[in-house]
Design an enzyme around this catalytic site. Structure first.
Site, PDB file in Angstrom:
ATOM      1  CG  HIS A  42      -1.433  -3.065  -7.240  1.00 11.51           C
ATOM      2  ND1 HIS A  42      -0.465  -3.596  -7.887  1.00 11.51           N
ATOM      3  CD2 HIS A  42      -1.286  -3.687  -5.920  1.00 11.51           C
ATOM      4  CE1 HIS A  42       0.315  -4.483  -7.058  1.00 11.51           C
ATOM      5  NE2 HIS A  42      -0.196  -4.454  -5.983  1.00 11.51           N
TER       6      HIS A  42
ATOM      7  CG  ASP B 105      -1.803  -1.271   1.180  1.00 13.80           C
ATOM      8  OD1 ASP B 105      -2.331  -1.710   0.136  1.00 13.80           O
ATOM      9  OD2 ASP B 105      -1.746  -2.029   2.192  1.00 13.80           O
TER      10      ASP B 105
HETATM   11  P1  IMP Z   1      -2.749 -13.029   3.490  1.00 17.13           P
HETATM   12  O1  IMP Z   1      -1.684 -12.938   2.327  1.00 17.13           O
HETATM   13  O2  IMP Z   1      -3.969 -12.346   2.594  1.00 17.13           O
HETATM   14  O3  IMP Z   1      -2.810 -14.218   3.981  1.00 17.13           O
HETATM   15  O4  IMP Z   1      -2.335 -11.833   4.328  1.00 17.13           O
HETATM   16  C1  IMP Z   1      -1.331 -12.028   5.234  1.00 17.13           C
HETATM   17  C2  IMP Z   1      -0.840 -10.713   5.793  1.00 17.13           C
HETATM   18  O5  IMP Z   1      -0.477  -9.742   4.678  1.00 17.13           O
HETATM   19  C3  IMP Z   1      -2.016  -9.764   6.379  1.00 17.13           C
HETATM   20  O6  IMP Z   1      -1.433  -8.909   7.397  1.00 17.13           O
HETATM   21  C4  IMP Z   1      -2.698  -8.816   5.273  1.00 17.13           C
HETATM   22  O7  IMP Z   1      -3.193  -7.675   5.915  1.00 17.13           O
HETATM   23  C5  IMP Z   1      -1.279  -8.530   4.526  1.00 17.13           C
HETATM   24  N1  IMP Z   1      -1.744  -8.333   3.029  1.00 17.13           N
HETATM   25  C6  IMP Z   1      -1.944  -9.175   2.060  1.00 17.13           C
HETATM   26  N2  IMP Z   1      -1.838  -8.715   0.999  1.00 17.13           N
HETATM   27  C7  IMP Z   1      -1.890  -7.474   1.260  1.00 17.13           C
HETATM   28  C8  IMP Z   1      -1.603  -6.283   0.317  1.00 17.13           C
HETATM   29  O8  IMP Z   1      -2.194  -6.107  -0.851  1.00 17.13           O
HETATM   30  N3  IMP Z   1      -1.496  -5.135   1.002  1.00 17.13           N
HETATM   31  C9  IMP Z   1      -1.252  -5.081   2.287  1.00 17.13           C
HETATM   32  N4  IMP Z   1      -1.065  -5.891   3.152  1.00 17.13           N
HETATM   33  C10 IMP Z   1      -1.511  -7.088   2.649  1.00 17.13           C
HETATM   34 MG    MG Z   2      -2.836  -2.631  -1.909  1.00 17.86          MG
END
Ligand code: IMP
Ligand code: MG
Length: 334
Positions: free
Chosen positions: A41, A12
């Site tokens: 994105h 982000d």
């Molecule tokens: P997961 O990959 O969806 O299992 O999430 C694992 C961790 O990564 C969590 O803390 C999510 O909030 C973070 N996370 C996953 N994808 C994103 C993203 O695109 N932006 C920010 N944080 C992410």
């Molecule tokens: Mg994002």
């Protein structure tokens, strides 16, 4: 020229915006998205906002072909919908791209450790990665609906390299499975090397690595965030954001040089982008020339550049992709 765009914090930072800007400015012939649909994105292009979860943010340049990396994962419906909306006639998915199915989403959402402790986005990405490692995940080539889009993306990268290629990373350095704040991380290596590997690009074919920071640090989900501000203070500073996929509020902290130094060590960038300069310096809003930035903003950028020992070349000054100060030419990188 082959660019990799990688996030230096916890996701982000505005990679989507940086990639969209580069697409409009450089008109690359091909863009490749890595990662998975847990990452959204956001691109604001001429007044309209779009959130992309499969295709690269380069869609703003009509001539760019848009491809999904073999090491990436898609959801078939999300990919098809984005291909229809943003990339008609120019969207591709690699034969070997992994496919997330409903069972993966269910498995992940019933996993208390992932959902409560880690704070997963619950998009089934980790569960699908498990199946991939166990060699039972279905790949794009097995789905009839994807047949018209199938391509050899590493071969496309080689073919297009001379006309410009951007490989777009997802999440951020400190969400890397290997280099992040384990276990509060995502299910892949999100650093520049991981991004190159997912796309099928050898390290010597990479010309530029753009490491993207934001002028403050945010994090969604759990895990350490150095210097985290109480939500009221984040609000007072105008730093409140929400997750593009989950809508969850993002935790916020001031820009952190120690994290930035570590991100430089892990990604070996050739240049640095800093987005949301206008969140720190109000008068920077919407500016596109270095001379028009407030003196204190220029001083801050120069200090960050000196501390990190890498050229800061791109400065985001507003939500629009074109709200960007581009110093690549001035600093001899174009
Ligand atoms: P997961 O990959 O969806 O299992 O999430 C694992 C961790 O990564 C969590 O803390 C999510 O909030 C973070 N996370 C996953 N994808 C994103 C993203 O695109 N932006 C920010 N944080 C992410
Ligand atoms: Mg994002």
């Amino acid at each position: 020229m082959l660019y990799i765009v990688v996030d230096g914090f916890f996701g982000d930072t505005g990679k989507g915006k940086v990639v969209a800007y580069l697409a409009a400015a450089d008109k690359p012939s091909l863009c490749v998205r890595t990662g998975a649909p847990n990452a959204g994105h956001t691109v604001v292009w001429r007044g309209e906002a779009a959130v992309l979860r499969s295709l690269p943010a380069c869609f703003v340049n009509q001539e760019s072909k848009l491809a999904v990396a073999p090491g990436a994962l898609i959801k078939v419906d999300v990919f098809l919908s984005e291909a229809g909306r943003f990339g008609r006639g120019r969207s591709f998915v690699d034969f070997n791209t992994g496919v997330i199915e409903e069972a993966h989403v269910e498995r992940e959402r019933s996993d208390e450790f992932l959902m409560k402790t880690v704070g997963s986005t619950g998009q089934g990405v980790g569960a699908a990665m498990v199946d991939r490692v166990l060699r039972r995940l279905k790949l794009a080539r097995e789905f009839d609906a994807l047949k018209p889009y199938l391509a050899d993306v590493p071969a496309m990268v080689r073919e297009h390299k001379n006309r410009g290629v951007i490989v777009e990373g997802t999440q951020g350095t400190f969400l890397s499975l290997y280099h992040g704040t384990y276990p509060y991380v995502t299910s892949r290596d999100t650093t520049a090397s991981g991004i190159a590997s997912e796309a099928g690009v050898g390290p010597k074919d990479v010309d530029e690595v753009v490491l993207v920071f934001k002028s403050f640090v945010t994090r969604v989900g759990n895990g350490p965030l150095p210097g985290e501000l109480p939500p009221e203070e984040a609000e007072r500073r105008g730093w409140v954001e929400r997750g593009a996929v989950t809508g969850r509020p993002r935790r916020a902290a001031p820009f952190n040089l120690d994290l930035a130094r570590r991100a430089v060590l892990l990604n070996s960038p050739t240049q640095i982008a800093i987005t949301k300069l206008d969140a720190l310096f109000k008068d920077a809003a919407g500016k596109t020339r270095w001379e028009d930035l407030p003196a204190e903003a220029r001083k801050w950028v120069d200090q960050v550049e000196a501390e990190l020992g890498k050229p800061v070349t791109l400065l985001g000054t507003g939500p629009e992709a074109e709200h960007m100060v581009d110093l690549r030419r001035a600093k001899g990188l174009l």
